[in-house]
Motif scaffolding. Sequence first.
Motif, mmCIF file in Angstrom:
data_model
loop_
_atom_site.group_PDB
_atom_site.id
_atom_site.type_symbol
_atom_site.label_atom_id
_atom_site.label_comp_id
_atom_site.label_asym_id
_atom_site.label_seq_id
_atom_site.Cartn_x
_atom_site.Cartn_y
_atom_site.Cartn_z
ATOM 1 N N ALA A 173 6.581 6.956 1.507
ATOM 2 C CA ALA A 173 6.392 6.383 0.161
ATOM 3 C C ALA A 173 8.098 6.074 0.110
ATOM 4 C CB ALA A 173 6.273 7.751 -0.734
ATOM 5 N N THR A 174 8.424 5.257 -1.197
ATOM 6 C CA THR A 174 9.721 4.825 -1.406
ATOM 7 C C THR A 174 9.953 5.485 -2.752
ATOM 8 O OG1 THR A 174 8.842 2.843 -2.458
ATOM 9 C CG2 THR A 174 9.332 2.800 0.106
ATOM 10 N N ALA A 175 11.311 5.255 -3.131
ATOM 11 C CA ALA A 175 11.689 5.859 -4.297
ATOM 12 C C ALA A 175 12.548 4.566 -4.952
ATOM 13 C CB ALA A 175 13.020 6.818 -4.211
ATOM 14 N N ASP A 200 0.811 -1.097 -0.002
ATOM 15 C CA ASP A 200 -0.016 0.098 0.021
ATOM 16 C C ASP A 200 0.893 1.210 0.050
ATOM 17 O OD1 ASP A 200 -2.408 -1.333 0.013
ATOM 18 O OD2 ASP A 200 -2.406 -1.644 2.151
ATOM 19 N N ILE A 201 2.350 1.218 -0.240
ATOM 20 C CA ILE A 201 2.938 2.236 0.211
ATOM 21 C C ILE A 201 3.503 2.839 -1.415
ATOM 22 C CG2 ILE A 201 5.262 3.278 0.892
ATOM 23 C CD1 ILE A 201 5.059 1.329 3.571
ATOM 24 N N PRO A 202 3.215 3.870 -1.610
ATOM 25 C CA PRO A 202 3.342 4.376 -3.094
ATOM 26 C C PRO A 202 4.796 4.385 -3.389
ATOM 27 C CG PRO A 202 2.543 6.271 -1.875
ATOM 28 C CD PRO A 202 2.446 5.148 -0.956
ATOM 29 N N THR A 203 5.371 4.088 -4.497
ATOM 30 C CA THR A 203 6.642 4.167 -5.021
ATOM 31 C C THR A 203 6.673 5.398 -6.116
ATOM 32 O OG1 THR A 203 7.156 2.042 -4.536
ATOM 33 C CG2 THR A 203 8.603 3.022 -6.269
ATOM 34 N N VAL A 204 7.774 6.228 -5.931
ATOM 35 C CA VAL A 204 7.916 7.240 -7.039
ATOM 36 C C VAL A 204 9.187 6.919 -7.757
ATOM 37 C CG1 VAL A 204 8.167 9.756 -7.317
ATOM 38 C CG2 VAL A 204 7.000 9.065 -5.787
ATOM 39 N N ARG A 205 9.090 6.696 -9.115
ATOM 40 C CA ARG A 205 10.088 6.364 -9.645
ATOM 41 C C ARG A 205 10.519 7.157 -11.046
ATOM 42 N NH1 ARG A 205 7.234 1.124 -9.795
ATOM 43 N NH2 ARG A 205 8.766 0.527 -8.292
ATOM 44 N N ALA A 206 11.903 6.976 -11.324
ATOM 45 C CA ALA A 206 12.289 7.788 -12.656
ATOM 46 C C ALA A 206 11.958 6.551 -13.740
ATOM 47 C CB ALA A 206 13.634 8.099 -12.765
ATOM 48 N N GLY A 207 11.272 7.106 -14.790
ATOM 49 C CA GLY A 207 11.108 6.132 -15.959
ATOM 50 C C GLY A 207 12.328 5.810 -16.991
ATOM 51 N N LEU A 208 12.299 4.652 -17.716
ATOM 52 C CA LEU A 208 13.490 4.301 -18.492
ATOM 53 C C LEU A 208 13.203 5.255 -19.853
ATOM 54 C CD1 LEU A 208 13.518 0.566 -17.750
ATOM 55 C CD2 LEU A 208 15.027 2.434 -16.542
ATOM 56 N N CYS A 209 14.350 5.398 -20.359
ATOM 57 C CA CYS A 209 14.479 6.162 -21.804
ATOM 58 C C CYS A 209 15.723 5.624 -22.480
ATOM 59 C CB CYS A 209 14.151 7.612 -21.751
ATOM 60 S SG CYS A 209 15.237 8.496 -20.758
ATOM 61 N N SER A 210 15.898 5.990 -23.672
ATOM 62 C CA SER A 210 17.259 5.886 -24.284
ATOM 63 C C SER A 210 17.351 6.853 -25.518
ATOM 64 C CB SER A 210 17.169 4.439 -25.089
ATOM 65 O OG SER A 210 16.269 4.173 -26.005
ATOM 66 N N GLY A 211 18.462 7.040 -25.982
ATOM 67 C CA GLY A 211 18.461 8.119 -27.045
ATOM 68 C C GLY A 211 20.180 8.081 -27.487
ATOM 69 N N ALA A 212 20.266 8.740 -28.555
ATOM 70 C CA ALA A 212 21.700 8.728 -29.236
ATOM 71 C C ALA A 212 22.376 9.978 -28.603
ATOM 72 C CB ALA A 212 21.433 8.580 -30.739
#
Length: 160
Positions: free
Chosen positions: A158-160, A32-44
């Motif tokens: 919350a967790t990260a 029940d504890i929300p997690t805030v996270r950075a999404g994944l992405c990629s680029g050149a």
Amino acid sequence: MIGLKKFKKLMSLITVVCLICTVLVVPVDAVDIPTVRAGLCSGAPGETVNVPITIDKASSFASFGFMLQYDVNEAIPISVTGGDAISGAAVTNGIANTANSGGVKFAWANQSGNNVSFSAGDTLCIVTFQILQNAANGTTVTLTNLILEDQDANEVTATA
């Protein structure tokens, strides 16, 4: 000296008390504890990428802040904008002061001071990074120093 019958009764009583205590003690469920996270992405090299910062469970809070850490040899942050959950809201960030330090600070507070309800999957903000021309290995963006607070300045778990 306690007789065998009294000893068995005492042990039965202790067993019953232990069973009752285990039923009454309910652990906090991390589900029940929300997690805030950075999404994944990629680029050149030379491209810009948008890293969404999302929350995975419904929650209610009036402000939040965090730091994003990254490899300064691979990318630099160039902007932070509010995500769909806080669109139109003013966001404060330390990009101008920390762009070469390997960490960028971010803070947001509801201007009314009241709690805002967030849904699972909401994007809190988007951090745009420029991938450096000499980038070779890529970088992991790590979200640290996360703090969420309600309208009474109480920390929201919350967790990260």
